[in-house]
Design an enzyme around this catalytic site. Sequence first.
Site, PDB file in Angstrom:
ATOM      1  N   GLY A 113       9.508 105.145  66.163  1.00 59.73           N
ATOM      2  CA  GLY A 113       9.565 104.249  67.396  1.00 59.73           C
ATOM      3  C   GLY A 113      11.308 103.980  67.717  1.00 59.73           C
ATOM      4  N   LEU A 127      14.885 107.268  73.984  1.00 58.20           N
ATOM      5  CA  LEU A 127      15.845 107.847  73.255  1.00 58.20           C
ATOM      6  C   LEU A 127      15.679 109.499  72.786  1.00 58.20           C
ATOM      7  CD1 LEU A 127      15.643 104.855  70.431  1.00 58.20           C
ATOM      8  CD2 LEU A 127      17.323 105.480  72.365  1.00 58.20           C
ATOM      9  N   GLU A 135      18.311 112.148  72.025  1.00 53.74           N
ATOM     10  CA  GLU A 135      18.189 112.823  70.532  1.00 53.74           C
ATOM     11  C   GLU A 135      18.182 114.503  70.906  1.00 53.74           C
ATOM     12  OE1 GLU A 135      15.644 109.169  68.725  1.00 53.74           O
ATOM     13  OE2 GLU A 135      14.471 111.161  69.011  1.00 53.74           O
ATOM     14  N   ASP A 161      37.423  62.056  83.984  1.00 55.67           N
ATOM     15  CA  ASP A 161      36.412  62.283  84.726  1.00 55.67           C
ATOM     16  C   ASP A 161      36.430  60.481  85.364  1.00 55.67           C
ATOM     17  OD1 ASP A 161      34.038  62.913  86.440  1.00 55.67           O
ATOM     18  OD2 ASP A 161      32.922  62.108  84.701  1.00 55.67           O
ATOM     19  N   TYR A 162      35.738  60.468  86.383  1.00 57.88           N
ATOM     20  CA  TYR A 162      35.585  59.202  87.231  1.00 57.88           C
ATOM     21  C   TYR A 162      34.141  58.594  86.749  1.00 57.88           C
ATOM     22  CZ  TYR A 162      36.139  55.206  90.279  1.00 57.88           C
ATOM     23  OH  TYR A 162      36.085  53.971  90.676  1.00 57.88           O
ATOM     24  N   ASP A 176      31.418  62.684  80.974  1.00 61.95           N
ATOM     25  CA  ASP A 176      30.253  62.600  80.635  1.00 61.95           C
ATOM     26  C   ASP A 176      29.106  63.642  81.178  1.00 61.95           C
ATOM     27  OD1 ASP A 176      30.419  61.979  83.570  1.00 61.95           O
ATOM     28  OD2 ASP A 176      28.267  61.032  83.441  1.00 61.95           O
TER      29      ASP A 176
HETATM   30  C1  GDG Z   1      11.342 101.474  73.255  1.00 64.78           C
HETATM   31  C2  GDG Z   1      11.334 101.420  74.666  1.00 64.78           C
HETATM   32  C3  GDG Z   1      13.727 102.351  74.475  1.00 64.78           C
HETATM   33  C4  GDG Z   1       8.807 110.088  68.144  1.00 64.78           C
HETATM   34  N1  GDG Z   1       7.982 110.965  67.472  1.00 64.78           N
HETATM   35  C5  GDG Z   1       8.423 111.140  66.302  1.00 64.78           C
HETATM   36  C6  GDG Z   1       9.422 110.388  66.084  1.00 64.78           C
HETATM   37  N2  GDG Z   1       9.724 109.730  67.215  1.00 64.78           N
HETATM   38  C7  GDG Z   1      11.043 108.785  67.694  1.00 64.78           C
HETATM   39  C8  GDG Z   1      11.791 109.482  68.513  1.00 64.78           C
HETATM   40  C9  GDG Z   1      12.438 108.166  69.098  1.00 64.78           C
HETATM   41  C10 GDG Z   1      11.501 107.083  69.043  1.00 64.78           C
HETATM   42  O1  GDG Z   1      10.531 107.703  68.544  1.00 64.78           O
HETATM   43  C11 GDG Z   1      10.800 107.049  70.412  1.00 64.78           C
HETATM   44  O2  GDG Z   1      11.842 106.282  71.224  1.00 64.78           O
HETATM   45  P1  GDG Z   1      11.812 105.900  72.996  1.00 64.78           P
HETATM   46  O3  GDG Z   1      13.105 105.429  73.320  1.00 64.78           O
HETATM   47  O4  GDG Z   1      11.372 107.389  73.574  1.00 64.78           O
HETATM   48  O5  GDG Z   1      10.526 105.072  73.117  1.00 64.78           O
HETATM   49  P2  GDG Z   1       9.649 103.685  72.679  1.00 64.78           P
HETATM   50  O6  GDG Z   1       9.293 103.950  71.219  1.00 64.78           O
HETATM   51  O7  GDG Z   1       8.932 103.378  73.694  1.00 64.78           O
HETATM   52  O8  GDG Z   1      11.007 102.592  72.475  1.00 64.78           O
HETATM   53  C12 GDG Z   1      12.375 102.519  75.012  1.00 64.78           C
HETATM   54  C13 GDG Z   1      13.692 101.870  72.781  1.00 64.78           C
HETATM   55  O9  GDG Z   1      12.740 101.179  72.572  1.00 64.78           O
HETATM   56  C14 GDG Z   1      14.906 101.702  72.324  1.00 64.78           C
HETATM   57  O10 GDG Z   1      15.364 100.550  72.903  1.00 64.78           O
HETATM   58  O11 GDG Z   1      14.605 103.680  74.632  1.00 64.78           O
HETATM   59  O12 GDG Z   1      12.704 102.929  76.421  1.00 64.78           O
HETATM   60  O13 GDG Z   1      10.286 101.685  75.258  1.00 64.78           O
HETATM   61  O14 GDG Z   1      13.654 107.999  68.589  1.00 64.78           O
HETATM   62  O15 GDG Z   1      12.759 110.030  67.828  1.00 64.78           O
HETATM   63  N3  GDG Z   1      10.221 110.399  64.981  1.00 64.78           N
HETATM   64  C15 GDG Z   1       9.595 111.091  64.111  1.00 64.78           C
HETATM   65  N4  GDG Z   1       8.430 111.838  64.117  1.00 64.78           N
HETATM   66  C16 GDG Z   1       7.795 112.005  65.381  1.00 64.78           C
HETATM   67  O16 GDG Z   1       6.926 112.704  65.301  1.00 64.78           O
HETATM   68  N5  GDG Z   1      10.360 110.963  62.774  1.00 64.78           N
END
Ligand code: GDG
Length: 747
Positions: A40, A385, A389, A507-508, A688
Amino acid sequence: MNTQMHSTSDNKRRIINVSNRLPVKITSINEEITYQASEGGLSTGLGSVFSEMDSLWIGWPGMEVQEKLQDRVTYDLRNKNLHPIFLDAQEISKYYEGFSNEIIWPLFHYFPSYSSYDPEYWQAYLSVNKKFAEEIIKFATAEDIVWVHDYHLMLVPALVRAALPGITIGYFQHIPFPSYEVFRAMPWKKEVLEGLLGADIAGFQTEEDAAHFTQAVSNILGIGAKGAGFEVENGRQVKVQAFPISIDYKKFRELAAEDLTEKYAQKIRTDINTKILLSIDRLDYSKGIIQRLKAFECFLKKHPEWKQRVTFIHLIVPSRDQVRKYAELKEEMDRLVSDINGRYSTLTWQPIHHRYCSVPPNMLSALYSCADMAIVSPLIDGMNLVCKEYVASNISRKGVLLLSEYAGAAKELTDALLINPNDVERFANKINEGLLMPEDKRISKMKRMQDTIKQADIFTWARNFTDQLTGLRRTRIVSLPTPVNAEIGHYIDSSYADAGKRLMLLDYDGTLMPFFNVPADAAPDPSLYSLITKLSADKRNDLVIISGRDKNTLDEWLGALPIHIVAEHGSWFREKNGEWRNPQGLTGGWKTDVSAVLQKYVNQIPGSFIEQKSYSLAWHYRQADGKLAKDNIRNITAHLNAVLKQHKLEILLGNKVLEVKSNSINKGKAASYFMQKADYEFILALGDDNTDEDMFAVMPENGISIKVGTNISRAHYSLNSYLEVRKLLANMCEMAIIHRHNVPLAS
Ligand code: GDG
């Protein structure tokens, strides 16, 4: 001096990071409990940052843990600087799956019809937010910084603030903040905004999100924006700003270069042996999964020349599939994938390699590094992200990024091929365009995107946010001022007596005089007049009456005295010699429009009236029904929003008065002007009202600021009433006389 306010040391900076999920998940809970990093955006993004800081991370470990095992889990996580909050099945279902994922997530991602406003979800959200706040309060001291993450915990900032008024709190929202028209559908919108305003900084992914939040606060809570944020209770400032999140660029580069990654990548290339398109997402309707499958099918139809030459690796990470809409999405996705594969596969080629699972980091990196094109197609996404990535992992730089214009990341990655995921035909054409893009163009685009991410990585992001919070903590001075007691009184008197040159900013109304129903009744009484006369007669004193009142009244009441006067919060300055002037650039042309709006409320709210000043307008409601007036402040602000923006105006909420004035003037600026006039050894500010907080904010370290009243304030000290103010000023005069005549102090 109020030591509490000046004692924080930067060396001991501790951050308490708070998010719904901890960056670990419990994977087995039988004889042995095992922990694994969780996927996530938030976990991936922040994991790297907090492993490098003196921090504590508070959150839910992601599953229900039996009571008998909870102490074990708490103990195990302690050495990772993590502290678990345990949720029971009801809380998981109503707070997490219910309120967070069935109300806020869809609404904030512009799927309002998916939101189901069950009041029980709200009750659970409230109680779990309280649970989090109570846990934070157990660990936090006023010296710490609390950084709250995301939409699951929007009430936490205000709950923590109520218990620890002086603490520094940041809130960052990882998902979009929707436009007012969408946000206002939520039944608990007011509570949510009030919760967020407990923070000192409310951070969002993009400027657009920050603007949406600002508009919601103005329209719903009736608080007008002040600079890049708001002024809330007792002059506390809430900064609203965009902080686009990023990734640990270096980590993704290194991961891509690891032998294991290269081994996996080789295997994928050999097995697939065609061009590779890649999509990686959590299962979510905001990610545009259906749209991109349709676009891919359209691409195969329109460009049959790519059959057998392109394979789409489609990786979906399981997420929230107990929630109905997600289960439905999964069904539709599975059906589409098998339709496309059924229609286009040959004996030796399958167009979509679809997996519904998560993969380990080296495999993820291998997929990124061997994909010829990444397709990231959300209908809306806070940032995203995955696309960053992919760019970081693309060591060869020959890859192409196809990115939805609706991802927050599209604002930064302008070298991506941008698509509208709803526009299936053009989306399909872009896939073709990307596949045909010449190598040198791909490399130069990829290089520029890599440079962008490298320069603004996750560490820059976190540093930027936490530095701003630390800076606030260092300078923040909002706490309960210390009441002036005998000892402090003596300190003030003797500082005054010892000083060669003195500046007094007074201040007044409410400070030197009590409040009257009719403002014109507050003319100085003989005792005040003689006190000011006495103070101003001392050549060492520069006395400034610094008020929101109009120039003519102040001139009439006090113009005969050798004092400075600031009228209308700084729209007019009067020198000791009686000459009035005003700062350049002020205009009052906007007053007709604003008057017309205010007049409507005068008609509706008996007892309220408008006071006309040269460069401002005040709507007084001291004699009106207070509740009715307060309820209408929200409407007035909403009503004035456009004209405020157009003319660079702001609303000041004073004591039973709402004032509209230019945002380029305030009592702080006026006070600074006088402070620079001479080398003062003694500077005193007394006020105040909220408007006096601007004056307290610019006081030098050795200045003495006194709030009249008992609220929290930036001022160091407090007095109870105008009578105590007069007594203090009279004592100072006496003291100076005693001092001058060298009369020893009575013991
Ligand atoms: C929320 C917001 C914002 C995915 N599959 C695997 C895996 N992942 C990792 C990815 C990435 C992450 O999960 C997904 O990040 P996202 O940003 O794309 O999306 P959300 O989870 O919805 O995140 C989003 C984020 O917060 C940060 O602020 O960008 O907009 O919705 O890092 O690499 N990781 C692994 N295996 C997988 O199969 N190890």
